[in-house]
Design a protein around this motif. Structure first.
Motif, short mmCIF file in Angstrom:
data_model
loop_
_atom_site.label_atom_id
_atom_site.label_comp_id
_atom_site.label_asym_id
_atom_site.label_seq_id
_atom_site.Cartn_x
_atom_site.Cartn_y
_atom_site.Cartn_z
N SER A 81 114.37 8.69 61.32
CA SER A 81 114.35 9.59 62.54
C SER A 81 114.99 10.74 62.32
CB SER A 81 115.32 8.97 63.92
OG SER A 81 114.10 9.40 64.45
N LEU A 82 115.09 12.30 62.32
CA LEU A 82 115.22 13.26 62.06
C LEU A 82 116.00 13.42 62.73
CD1 LEU A 82 112.56 15.83 61.73
CD2 LEU A 82 113.12 13.94 60.36
N PHE A 83 117.68 14.28 62.40
CA PHE A 83 118.89 14.53 63.38
C PHE A 83 119.36 13.06 63.60
CE2 PHE A 83 115.46 17.26 65.15
CZ PHE A 83 115.94 18.37 64.41
N ALA A 84 119.20 12.16 62.87
CA ALA A 84 119.40 10.82 62.62
C ALA A 84 121.29 10.19 62.71
CB ALA A 84 118.99 9.83 62.26
N ASP A 85 121.82 11.68 61.34
CA ASP A 85 122.94 11.74 60.71
C ASP A 85 123.72 11.68 61.83
OD1 ASP A 85 121.75 13.43 61.10
OD2 ASP A 85 122.26 15.10 58.93
N PRO A 115 118.60 -4.32 63.84
CA PRO A 115 117.78 -3.39 63.64
C PRO A 115 118.13 -1.86 63.75
CG PRO A 115 118.50 -4.24 66.05
CD PRO A 115 119.42 -4.79 65.12
N LEU A 116 116.34 -0.93 63.05
CA LEU A 116 116.77 0.28 62.81
C LEU A 116 115.84 1.42 63.87
CD1 LEU A 116 116.70 0.53 58.95
CD2 LEU A 116 118.67 0.70 60.85
N LEU A 117 116.51 1.83 64.46
CA LEU A 117 116.06 2.36 65.35
C LEU A 117 115.35 4.11 65.22
CD1 LEU A 117 115.48 2.63 68.87
CD2 LEU A 117 117.66 3.99 69.11
N GLY A 118 114.72 4.85 66.00
CA GLY A 118 114.04 5.65 65.51
C GLY A 118 113.24 5.93 66.75
N SER A 119 112.59 7.48 66.29
CA SER A 119 111.68 8.55 67.40
C SER A 119 110.80 9.24 66.44
CB SER A 119 112.35 9.20 68.87
OG SER A 119 111.80 9.04 69.70
N VAL A 120 109.41 9.55 66.87
CA VAL A 120 108.51 9.58 66.61
C VAL A 120 108.65 11.09 66.75
CG1 VAL A 120 106.57 9.53 67.47
CG2 VAL A 120 106.27 10.68 65.36
N LYS A 121 109.09 11.22 68.44
CA LYS A 121 109.85 12.79 68.83
C LYS A 121 110.22 13.35 67.70
CE LYS A 121 108.65 10.73 73.74
NZ LYS A 121 108.37 9.18 73.03
N SER A 122 111.47 13.13 67.73
CA SER A 122 112.10 14.40 66.33
C SER A 122 111.24 15.06 65.57
CB SER A 122 113.10 13.19 65.39
OG SER A 122 112.52 12.12 64.42
N ASN A 123 110.76 14.49 65.03
CA ASN A 123 109.52 14.65 64.33
C ASN A 123 108.39 15.72 64.52
OD1 ASN A 123 109.56 11.81 62.79
ND2 ASN A 123 109.19 13.28 60.94
N ALA A 124 108.23 15.32 65.75
CA ALA A 124 106.63 15.95 66.51
C ALA A 124 106.57 16.41 67.76
CB ALA A 124 105.94 15.33 66.57
N ARG A 129 115.45 16.71 69.25
CA ARG A 129 116.99 15.77 68.29
C ARG A 129 117.41 14.49 69.37
NH1 ARG A 129 119.79 19.50 64.64
NH2 ARG A 129 119.31 21.94 65.82
N SER A 130 116.23 13.42 69.26
CA SER A 130 116.28 12.66 69.61
C SER A 130 117.20 11.40 68.95
CB SER A 130 114.88 11.25 68.96
OG SER A 130 114.10 12.05 69.79
N TYR A 131 118.48 11.13 70.27
CA TYR A 131 119.27 10.24 70.54
C TYR A 131 121.19 10.96 69.33
CZ TYR A 131 115.39 6.87 70.82
OH TYR A 131 114.67 5.88 71.18
N ALA A 132 120.51 12.25 69.02
CA ALA A 132 121.84 12.85 68.59
C ALA A 132 122.88 13.51 69.29
CB ALA A 132 121.08 14.52 67.81
N ASP A 133 123.98 13.83 68.89
CA ASP A 133 125.55 14.72 69.68
C ASP A 133 124.94 15.52 70.29
OD1 ASP A 133 127.45 13.05 71.07
OD2 ASP A 133 128.96 14.48 69.71
N ASP A 134 124.05 16.51 69.62
CA ASP A 134 124.16 17.38 69.96
C ASP A 134 123.19 18.13 70.56
OD1 ASP A 134 123.11 17.39 67.67
OD2 ASP A 134 123.42 19.40 66.64
N THR A 135 122.34 17.19 71.18
CA THR A 135 121.05 17.24 71.92
C THR A 135 121.74 17.45 73.52
OG1 THR A 135 118.71 15.95 73.04
CG2 THR A 135 120.73 14.45 72.90
N THR A 180 114.18 11.02 73.88
CA THR A 180 113.71 12.04 74.68
C THR A 180 114.02 12.76 74.42
OG1 THR A 180 114.29 12.21 76.76
CG2 THR A 180 112.02 10.79 76.26
N ALA A 181 115.05 13.18 73.57
CA ALA A 181 116.71 14.16 73.44
C ALA A 181 116.98 14.39 74.96
CB ALA A 181 115.89 14.81 72.77
N THR A 182 116.21 13.90 75.62
CA THR A 182 117.68 14.77 76.90
C THR A 182 118.63 12.90 76.95
OG1 THR A 182 116.77 12.34 78.46
CG2 THR A 182 115.76 15.21 78.33
#
Length: 440
Positions: free
Chosen positions: A378-382, A342-351, A233-239, A318-320
């Motif tokens: 980016s997944l879990f970005a909501d 700018p928009l930010l994401g991470s492919v780690k959320s997918n793979a 869960r990259s950049y997510a609050d529940d990571t 990294t979702a840490t």
């Protein structure tokens, strides 16, 4: 036109790409489809590698250890290899670290993608720079067994780049780069510098990660830094931790004049790459926002562009908790204060976190987004982390597929990767709009 992207400069460009990622991904187009469809490419532990699955899944019963989920981003084709195709004996191929086998296969595909015949480049002054970290594989080398005689090269990190150069007949510089999770962009940095300086005419740059053992899961379970629900869960609050993955990427690096002369497709100009280190002070595994900020500012200066021109940032993510907050702080202080959105994401959320190959997977995502003119979600970005104040900058997470408008026929993007040993790497890429290629 930004000064660093002036048309009279003979840029170093990326003109061939190949990727293998979790979920059976083995082409750039299938990788893009997964990103565009917001697919999660996570699966259960492989059952064909002799891993102690029951022991792994019960580590949380030990005092001070964290939960290990039966999940990760694993390559489906890690064991698939045709030794005769690469002129190897079956026994030698079995003794080789699978990272070498996968690296050879993906390098071949990168050349084909560029329009080069891999079987007709013997003796060319071309380099090979591959990011990879040691992964346990097979029985101990310090004992007599049926693999003895092949292990010196078969287990060595140098074997990944060396095997590629040897199989293709390349006579330029050949080296494996290990700066942990910053390895792949460090390899890109060295390859670009080698071509730019004239040390070699062109080069392969890439990275590979295939886990021969579950070592990384044990280490991060003990550190209580693994995801407890099997998602990254990259950049997510529940990571609550990262999730390990695998991957392999190789790109072709050459001068723009050479690429145009030979009719190669130009995916992007490498405007600048830079690396640095956190320095001493805090524990070696702890990321440093100030070091990342310093690196980003240096890379932007080297690129000679306005940071406001950068529309997409492929982050480390990294979702840490410590890692994401440090990275977001550095990004807010740089790109987020430049006057754009700018928009930010991470492919780690997918793979998942592909370790040494992580930065290269992010680079391929960036190049494909630039080519297609869309920034994938980016997944879990909501559910963004509340550990940073999002209102203090214009940086935002990519929550949906969004058109990416060019500036003067060019899209500018950035990609980061940061290593557990304290190394950091950052790159800024300019990507042509194919319909407006005369402006590039």
């Amino acid at each position: 036109m930004n000064p660093g992207d002036r048309p009279d400069r003979d840029h170093v460009v990326i003109s061939g790409i190949a990727v293998e990622a979790p979920g059976g991904i083995d082409t750039p187009s299938s990788f893009w489809s997964a990103l565009a469809d917001s697919r999660e490419l996570i699966g259960p532990f492989p059952r064909d590698r002799g891993w102690p699955i029951d022991d792994l899944l019960s580590l949380a019963r030990l005092d001070g250890w964290g939960k290990v989920c039966d999940a990760g981003g694993f390559l489906d084709g890690a064991a698939a290899f045709d030794p005769a195709f690469f002129g190897l004996a079956p026994r030698e191929a079995i003794a080789m670290d699978p990272q070498q086998r996968v690296g050879m296969r993906v390098a071949w595909k990168a050349l084909e993608n560029s329009g080069i015949n891999p079987g007709a480049i013997d003796g060319e002054d071309a380099g090979c720079f591959i990011g990879a970290s040691p992964m346990e594989y097979g029985p101990r080398a310090a004992e007599a067994n049926e693999h003895s005689g092949y292990r010196a090269v078969g287990l060595a990190q140098l074997g990944v780049a060396g095997r590629i150069s040897h199989s293709l007949g390349l006579v330029g510089p050949s080296m494996c780069v290990d700066s942990a999770c910053a390895s792949s962009l460090s390899a890109l940095h060295l390859a670009t510098a080698s071509v730019r300086s004239g040390e070699c005419e062109w080069a392969l740059a890439g990275a590979v990660c295939v886990m021969g053992s579950p070592l990384a899961f044990y280490e991060f379970s003990k550190n209580n830094a693994l995801s407890t629900d099997g998602h990254c869960r990259s950049y997510a609050d529940d990571t609550d931790g990262t999730l390990w993955g695998e991957g392999a990427v190789v790109v072709l690096i050459e001068r723009e004049s050479r690429a145009r002369r030979l009719g190669h497709r130009i995916y992007g100009r490498v405007l600048a790459t830079a690396t640095n280190h956190n320095g001493k002070g805090r524990p070696i595994l702890v990321p440093r926002a100030h070091a990342q900020e310093r690196l980003i500012r240096k890379t932007v200066e080297m690129a000679g562009i306005d940071p406001a021109a950068v529309g997409m940032i492929e982050g480390h993510g990294t979702a840490t908790r410590a890692g994401d907050v440090a990275e977001l702080t550095a990004l807010q202080n740089t790109y987020g204060c430049a006057g754009a959105d700018p928009l930010l994401g991470s492919v780690k959320s997918n793979a998942g976190h592909a370790q040494a190959a992580a930065g290269m997977l992010g680079l391929i995502k960036l190049l494909l987004a630039g080519e297609r003119g869309y920034i994938p979600p980016s997944l879990f970005a909501d559910n963004p982390t509340t550990k940073v104040d999002w209102d203090r900058s214009t940086l935002r997470l990519a929550t949906k597929m969004q058109p990416w408008e060019p500036a003067n026929g060019v899209r500018y993007g950035a990609v980061s990767s940061f290593g557990a040993g304290g190394s950091n790497a950052h790159a800024i890429i300019a990507m042509p709009v194919r319909e407006e290629s005369d402006n590039f």
